[in-house]
Design a protein around this motif. Structure first.
Motif, PDB file in Angstrom:
ATOM      1  N   ASN A 216       0.823  -1.217   0.000  1.00  0.00           N
ATOM      2  CA  ASN A 216       0.000   0.000   0.000  1.00  0.00           C
ATOM      3  C   ASN A 216       0.861   1.274   0.000  1.00  0.00           C
ATOM      4  N   VAL A 217       2.165   1.122  -0.058  1.00  0.00           N
ATOM      5  CA  VAL A 217       3.170   2.190   0.027  1.00  0.00           C
ATOM      6  C   VAL A 217       3.236   2.763   1.452  1.00  0.00           C
ATOM      7  N   THR A 218       2.204   3.461   1.916  1.00  0.00           N
ATOM      8  CA  THR A 218       2.250   4.003   3.286  1.00  0.00           C
ATOM      9  C   THR A 218       1.394   3.144   4.213  1.00  0.00           C
ATOM     10  N   GLY A 219       1.611   3.336   5.495  1.00  0.00           N
ATOM     11  CA  GLY A 219       0.842   2.573   6.486  1.00  0.00           C
ATOM     12  C   GLY A 219       0.757   3.340   7.786  1.00  0.00           C
ATOM     13  N   GLY A 220       0.355   2.650   8.822  1.00  0.00           N
ATOM     14  CA  GLY A 220       0.243   3.279  10.146  1.00  0.00           C
ATOM     15  C   GLY A 220       1.294   2.708  11.072  1.00  0.00           C
ATOM     16  N   LEU A 221       2.015   3.591  11.740  1.00  0.00           N
ATOM     17  CA  LEU A 221       3.071   3.153  12.662  1.00  0.00           C
ATOM     18  C   LEU A 221       2.491   2.992  14.063  1.00  0.00           C
ATOM     19  N   SER A 222       2.835   1.877  14.705  1.00  0.00           N
ATOM     20  CA  SER A 222       2.378   1.614  16.075  1.00  0.00           C
ATOM     21  C   SER A 222       3.554   1.088  16.878  1.00  0.00           C
ATOM     22  N   GLY A 223       3.341   0.842  18.171  1.00  0.00           N
ATOM     23  CA  GLY A 223       4.391   0.270  19.000  1.00  0.00           C
ATOM     24  C   GLY A 223       5.192   1.319  19.751  1.00  0.00           C
ATOM     25  N   PRO A 224       6.330   0.899  20.352  1.00  0.00           N
ATOM     26  CA  PRO A 224       7.100   1.792  21.231  1.00  0.00           C
ATOM     27  C   PRO A 224       7.446   3.148  20.603  1.00  0.00           C
ATOM     28  N   ALA A 225       7.645   3.186  19.282  1.00  0.00           N
ATOM     29  CA  ALA A 225       8.031   4.439  18.626  1.00  0.00           C
ATOM     30  C   ALA A 225       7.020   5.553  18.864  1.00  0.00           C
ATOM     31  N   ILE A 226       5.735   5.192  19.010  1.00  0.00           N
ATOM     32  CA  ILE A 226       4.716   6.255  19.096  1.00  0.00           C
ATOM     33  C   ILE A 226       4.300   6.571  20.531  1.00  0.00           C
ATOM     34  N   LYS A 227       4.867   5.868  21.506  1.00  0.00           N
ATOM     35  CA  LYS A 227       4.385   6.075  22.887  1.00  0.00           C
ATOM     36  C   LYS A 227       4.527   7.519  23.378  1.00  0.00           C
ATOM     37  N   PRO A 228       5.673   8.170  23.198  1.00  0.00           N
ATOM     38  CA  PRO A 228       5.775   9.549  23.700  1.00  0.00           C
ATOM     39  C   PRO A 228       4.819  10.517  22.988  1.00  0.00           C
ATOM     40  N   ILE A 229       4.549  10.253  21.713  1.00  0.00           N
ATOM     41  CA  ILE A 229       3.585  11.083  20.977  1.00  0.00           C
ATOM     42  C   ILE A 229       2.195  10.875  21.575  1.00  0.00           C
ATOM     43  N   ALA A 230       1.866   9.613  21.793  1.00  0.00           N
ATOM     44  CA  ALA A 230       0.543   9.282  22.342  1.00  0.00           C
ATOM     45  C   ALA A 230       0.365   9.887  23.737  1.00  0.00           C
ATOM     46  N   LEU A 231       1.394   9.802  24.552  1.00  0.00           N
ATOM     47  CA  LEU A 231       1.307  10.351  25.917  1.00  0.00           C
ATOM     48  C   LEU A 231       1.006  11.836  25.893  1.00  0.00           C
ATOM     49  N   LYS A 232       1.673  12.549  24.995  1.00  0.00           N
ATOM     50  CA  LYS A 232       1.468  13.995  24.897  1.00  0.00           C
ATOM     51  C   LYS A 232       0.044  14.306  24.444  1.00  0.00           C
ATOM     52  N   LEU A 233      -0.444  13.557  23.461  1.00  0.00           N
ATOM     53  CA  LEU A 233      -1.784  13.822  22.944  1.00  0.00           C
ATOM     54  C   LEU A 233      -2.859  13.454  23.971  1.00  0.00           C
TER      55      LEU A 233
END
Ligand SMILES: Cc1cc2nc3c(=O)[nH]c(=O)nc-3n(C[C@H](O)[C@H](O)[C@H](O)COP(=O)(O)O)c2cc1C
Length: 309
Positions: A216-233
């Protein structure tokens, strides 16, 4: 005699959904339940959010659909699902056997599709709430995403709210300018809770072939990489609304979950971790109880939103 200390109270009321603890499993990472039933005791979950359901069965994207990055998982599964009828017939009899709230994640390609799938669940015994996946493009009115266009987001939540008797939980996309605007819009439209975050749009490239790693070329990133972003939001959204918040994004253990509770989440959902370690949710429940005990907190609610900032 030393008084016997009561076990901490882990119960959470998520906008009308009574949960025995704050630990849920995130949509798309736990199938529809049977896939994990031999590995974990489903009755120990706070709630189960099933994979996204549409009006009709869909096949999803071509493979490869997933790719492991340095600290996360990139996926473009494309929301394959058995459709409303297939889900209700195949999975609901199984799910009704358990003493765990079932939250159905729903999606559509138009506002009307969202509203219609929501309406149909009114008559389904054993469904406790609807989580709205707004990370889908609107095929009727161009390619804008329901989750990133505030006006379209409002229209979806309004339409679903108008058609269902069930608690409604819009699931917020992370790639927006101001998450508080979406959180407040959900609350104003009558949502009973919000959940965040969905995966973050991303791209992985094979340098040798110069091709994308996903079909699909692009996708959705999940897992440890996004935790600090998620915490802030989550921290921002929780301060903007008075409805309950479900924190999602890179939770792999109890400490991660506790950080989300401190940031303001009333409950959490485990996603990508289920693929590598199916017991994560149960270990997280035990770890939260142990933490509350150690910190002299009687209720999990006593920890929510206590960030010293
Ligand atoms: C393979 C996969 C499938 C997913 N499917 C859905 C889905 O059907 N509906 C939805 O709202 N979110 C879906 N998600 C997003 C997750 O529920 C979650 O919001 C996201 O992965 C971030 O949490 P995590 O970092 O703990 O995985 C999916 C995620 C993954 C990895």
């Amino acid at each position: 005699m030393t008084p016997v200390q009561a076990a901490p109270d882990l119960r959470v009321n998520l906008g009308g959904i009574a949960m025995k603890n704050p630990v849920m499993v995130a949509s798309g990472t736990f199938g529809y339940g049977p896939e994990y039933a031999d590995l974990v005791d489903l009755n120990q979950l706070g709630a189960m959010v099933v994979k996204g359901i549409h009006l009709e069965p869909t096949r999803g994207n071509e493979t490869p659909r997933t790719f492991e990055t340095a600290s996360g998982l990139l996926n473009a599964i494309g929301l394959p699902n058995p459709g409303f009828d297939g889900f209700v017939k195949t999975y609901m009899p199984f799910l009704r056997q358990y003493d765990v709230p079932v939250i159905v994640n729903i999606w559509g390609r138009t506002v009307d599709e969202y509203a219609e799938v929501a309406r149909r669940f009114n008559d389904v015994d054993g469904v406790h709430g609807l989580e709205i996946n707004v990370s889908c493009p609107n095929i009727k009115e161009g390619s804008a995403l329901f989750g990133t266009d505030l006006d379209m987001f409002r229209r979806v939540v309004d339409a679903v709210r108008a058609r269902t008797r069930l608690p409604v939980i819009p699931k917020l996309a992370p790639n927006v300018g101001d998450i508080r605007a979406f959180a407040c819009a959900a609350e104003a439209c009558g949502a009973n809770a919000i959940s965040l975050i969905n995966s973050f749009p991303a791209l992985a490239i094979d340098a040798e072939t110069r091709r994308p790693e996903l079909a699909n070329v692009t996708g959705g990133l999940s897992g440890p990489a996004i935790k600090p972003i998620a915490l802030k939001l989550v921290w921002e959204a929780a301060r903007a609304v008075s409805i309950p918040v479900v924190g999602i994004g890179g939770i792999f253990n109890a400490t991660d979950a506790i950080e989300f509770l401190i940031a303001g989440a009333d409950a959490v959902a485990i996603g990508t971790a289920n693929f590598t370690h199916p017991g994560t949710a149960m270990e997280t429940v035990r770890g939260i109880a142990e933490y509350l005990d150690r910190h002299g907190l009687a209720r999990v609610g006593d920890l929510v939103g206590t960030l010293a900032a």
